[in-house]
Scaffold this motif. Structure first.
Motif, PDB file in Angstrom:
ATOM      1  N   TYR A 150       0.827  -1.210   0.000  1.00  0.00           N
ATOM      2  CA  TYR A 150       0.000   0.000   0.000  1.00  0.00           C
ATOM      3  C   TYR A 150       0.862   1.260   0.000  1.00  0.00           C
ATOM      4  O   TYR A 150       0.510   2.253  -0.650  1.00  0.00           O
ATOM      5  CB  TYR A 150      -0.965   0.006   1.191  1.00  0.00           C
ATOM      6  N   GLY A 178      -0.259   2.555  -3.156  1.00  0.00           N
ATOM      7  CA  GLY A 178      -1.503   3.180  -2.703  1.00  0.00           C
ATOM      8  C   GLY A 178      -1.756   4.555  -3.270  1.00  0.00           C
ATOM      9  O   GLY A 178      -2.899   4.973  -3.429  1.00  0.00           O
ATOM     10  N   THR A 204      -5.289   6.508  -5.355  1.00  0.00           N
ATOM     11  CA  THR A 204      -5.903   7.835  -5.224  1.00  0.00           C
ATOM     12  C   THR A 204      -6.299   8.424  -6.570  1.00  0.00           C
ATOM     13  O   THR A 204      -7.122   9.329  -6.619  1.00  0.00           O
ATOM     14  CB  THR A 204      -4.963   8.824  -4.501  1.00  0.00           C
ATOM     15  N   HIS A 233      -3.565   7.587   2.568  1.00  0.00           N
ATOM     16  CA  HIS A 233      -2.214   7.260   2.105  1.00  0.00           C
ATOM     17  C   HIS A 233      -1.167   8.220   2.675  1.00  0.00           C
ATOM     18  O   HIS A 233      -0.028   7.801   2.925  1.00  0.00           O
ATOM     19  CB  HIS A 233      -2.162   7.264   0.573  1.00  0.00           C
TER      20      HIS A 233
END
Length: 131
Positions: free
Chosen positions: A20, A24, A28, A38
């Protein structure tokens, strides 16, 4: 059995956390509001790598593994134990960390560019235009 489950769960959570952190930011692009999730995750990962903080999941994993009669990660952390020397060679550890940081920076730059372009192409609504 319980302790082994604790150790394995902590290891899986570690892998998920690292994935992540690295990827990650690209999530978004689809869901921009997840940036606020994040941001602290990436910030904590940065502090772990720069300041030298220890991740609490490492302690949990070691505790579970040792109590299950297994060896823990030893004196090294999760990344050094599971990734360095397995995913990338030891001599490229710094390169891997830099590339992870570049991935975060690129993903955030892409998000900001996307938001900027969306705002730029959205026509402003004047009071006379409202129903």
């Amino acid at each position: 059995m319980f302790y082994q489950l604790v150790g394995e769960t902590a290891m899986i959570l570690h892998f998920a956390y690292v994935v992540y952190v690295v990827l990650g930011g690209f999530v978004t692009w689809r869901w921009p509001r997840t940036f606020w999730i994040h941001l602290p995750v990436a910030g904590y990962a940065l502090s772990i790598n720069t300041v030298g903080w220890e991740c609490p999941l490492t302690h949990v994993e070691n505790w579970g593994r040792v109590n299950a009669g297994q060896s823990g990660t030893g004196d090294v952390g999760f990344i050094d134990h599971y990734l360095t020397g397995v995913i990338y060679p030891q001599e490229h550890a710094l390169t891997a960390k830099v590339l992870a940081g570049v991935s975060v920076a690129v993903s955030w730059a892409g998000l900001f560019a996307q938001v900027w372009l969306r705002r730029r192409h959205t026509p402003e609504r004047r009071p006379a235009d409202r129903p």
